[in-house]
Design a protein around this motif. Structure first.
Motif, short mmCIF file in Angstrom:
data_model
loop_
_atom_site.label_atom_id
_atom_site.label_comp_id
_atom_site.label_asym_id
_atom_site.label_seq_id
_atom_site.Cartn_x
_atom_site.Cartn_y
_atom_site.Cartn_z
N ILE A 220 6.79 20.61 31.12
CA ILE A 220 6.79 19.60 29.81
C ILE A 220 8.46 20.55 30.18
O ILE A 220 9.01 19.88 29.06
N GLU A 221 9.24 20.66 30.98
CA GLU A 221 10.78 20.35 30.88
C GLU A 221 10.69 18.91 31.02
O GLU A 221 12.07 18.46 30.54
N GLN A 222 10.49 18.26 32.15
CA GLN A 222 10.65 16.85 32.05
C GLN A 222 9.81 16.37 31.16
O GLN A 222 10.99 15.29 30.72
N VAL A 223 9.44 16.77 30.25
CA VAL A 223 9.08 16.26 29.32
C VAL A 223 10.11 16.22 28.03
O VAL A 223 10.49 15.56 27.32
N GLU A 224 10.69 17.28 27.71
CA GLU A 224 11.45 17.11 26.63
C GLU A 224 12.87 16.76 26.93
O GLU A 224 13.53 16.33 26.22
N ASP A 225 12.77 17.55 28.60
CA ASP A 225 14.17 16.04 29.14
C ASP A 225 14.10 14.11 28.51
O ASP A 225 14.76 13.76 27.87
N ASN A 226 12.45 14.15 29.25
CA ASN A 226 12.68 12.88 29.35
C ASN A 226 12.90 12.64 27.77
O ASN A 226 13.60 10.78 26.74
#
Length: 349
Positions: A220-226
């Protein structure tokens, strides 16, 4: 997936062969069965290495509709096009098949994912371009001028035929996330808050003719960052482009094997050698001072339940399937030299 949709993004990419041939079914459960059909765009791909003949293409396509739980695909691609499958596609009418399915309303947009030379791309688009709405290319800053990928030249060919481009491998399988320390420091000195992924994705999205950039996200951290920087996209400036050139030079000095861990080389390997895992360990060692540290432990653990790199029989039958066109058997010999000589490996169960 819910967060991705909530932030205004709608494109989901899968394929028949991904995750041991179960990715499409998982996409159905995680996305299709949980969200209205009109709220997302679903893309999947015809496995060019898997089909046997024209009838088999039809069978696989029908199976894919069932797997995904849909009546049509928003985007459908001929998967991993290259010299190794091109003649097979011509012989059994793969290009005509996707055009027919589009006419039937089973496909909205037709394309192909391509991993080969600009010359072959030019030939295919000259002969079959009228039936292709877009091309999916491997584009990232490390492959921009690499002779084995030629990302810039392939993009130029797509632009020549006015084919919109979807970018795959913008982070090169994580290579452009786990950067050498020197490369990471160059980026952080300019913008401490920007992630390594943001540099890679923005570079890809910055190129002429690109309308979509794919990114594999597993947290989810990668989704939020991207989604944070792609939702309000800002093109790279001259200074950022200069930094990327410096980073590219640094990475090229540190990365021994340009492997994206796609695992195409392992499909049907007669010795069941976990090639990408071994290459990742080899790169980890080569990026450091050469100390084995924990990498030797990982290699030994993997070798317990898999074949060692030294058990390669040099058949080379799957080197053509490598999207990066790497000399796999030669790299495996390097792995043997680094991990197996003068070392004690446990016995495989």
């Amino acid at each position: 997936m819910d967060t991705f949709l909530a932030r205004g993004f709608t494109y989901f990419d899968t394929a028949y062969t991904y995750h041991g041939y179960h990715a499409e079914e998982t996409m159905r459960k995680a996305l299709v069965e949980r969200h209205p059909r009109g709220s997302f765009q679903l893309a999947t791909k015809l496995p060019l290495r898997d089909f046997k003949d024209s009838e088999d293409i039809e069978r696989i396509f029908s199976e894919q509709l069932t797997n995904c739980g849909v009546d049509f695909f928003d985007y459908y691609l001929l998967h991993n096009m290259g010299y190794n499958v091109y003649e097979k596609c011509r012989k059994y009418g793969a290009f005509d098949f996707v055009v027919k399915k589009k006419a039937e309303g089973r496909i909205k947009v037709v394309g192909m994912s391509f991993h080969d030379t600009p010359e072959l791309l030019d030939e295919i688009l000259a002969k079959y371009g009228s039936g292709l709405d877009f091309v999916q290319l491997q584009i990232n800053y490390i492959d921009w001028e690499q002779p084995n990928v030629q990302a810039r030249r392939c993009l130029e060919i797509a632009n020549k035929y006015n084919k919109p481009v979807i970018v795959m491998e913008p982070c090169k399988g994580g290579t452009l996330i786990n950067l050498p320390k020197e490369a990471e420091e160059l980026m952080k000195a300019y913008n401490p808050a920007a992630s390594a992924a943001s540099w890679a994705l923005r570079f890809a999205a910055n190129q002429q003719g690109v309308f979509l950039v794919l990114s594999g996200m597993n947290s989810i951290e990668q989704v939020e960052d991207n989604t944070s920087f792609m939702g309000d996209f800002v093109p790279l400036n001259a200074e950022e482009n200069a930094i990327i050139k410096q980073v590219t030079a640094t990475i090229n000095e540190k990365t021994a094997v340009q492997c994206t861990a796609c695992e195409y080389c392992t499909h049907g390997c007669p010795k069941n050698i976990p090639i990408p895992q071994y290459f990742a360990l080899y790169n980890s060692i080569m990026r450091t001072t050469g100390s084995f540290s924990s990498q030797m432990v990982y290699y030994n653990n993997i070798a317990i339940n898999h074949r060692k790199a030294s058990e390669c029989i040099n058949c080379k039958q799957f080197e053509q399937a490598c999207p990066q066109h790497r000399p796999i058997t030669e790299h495996l010999a390097d792995v043997v030299e680094k991990f197996e000589k003068n070392s004690i490996l446990p016995t495989r169960k």
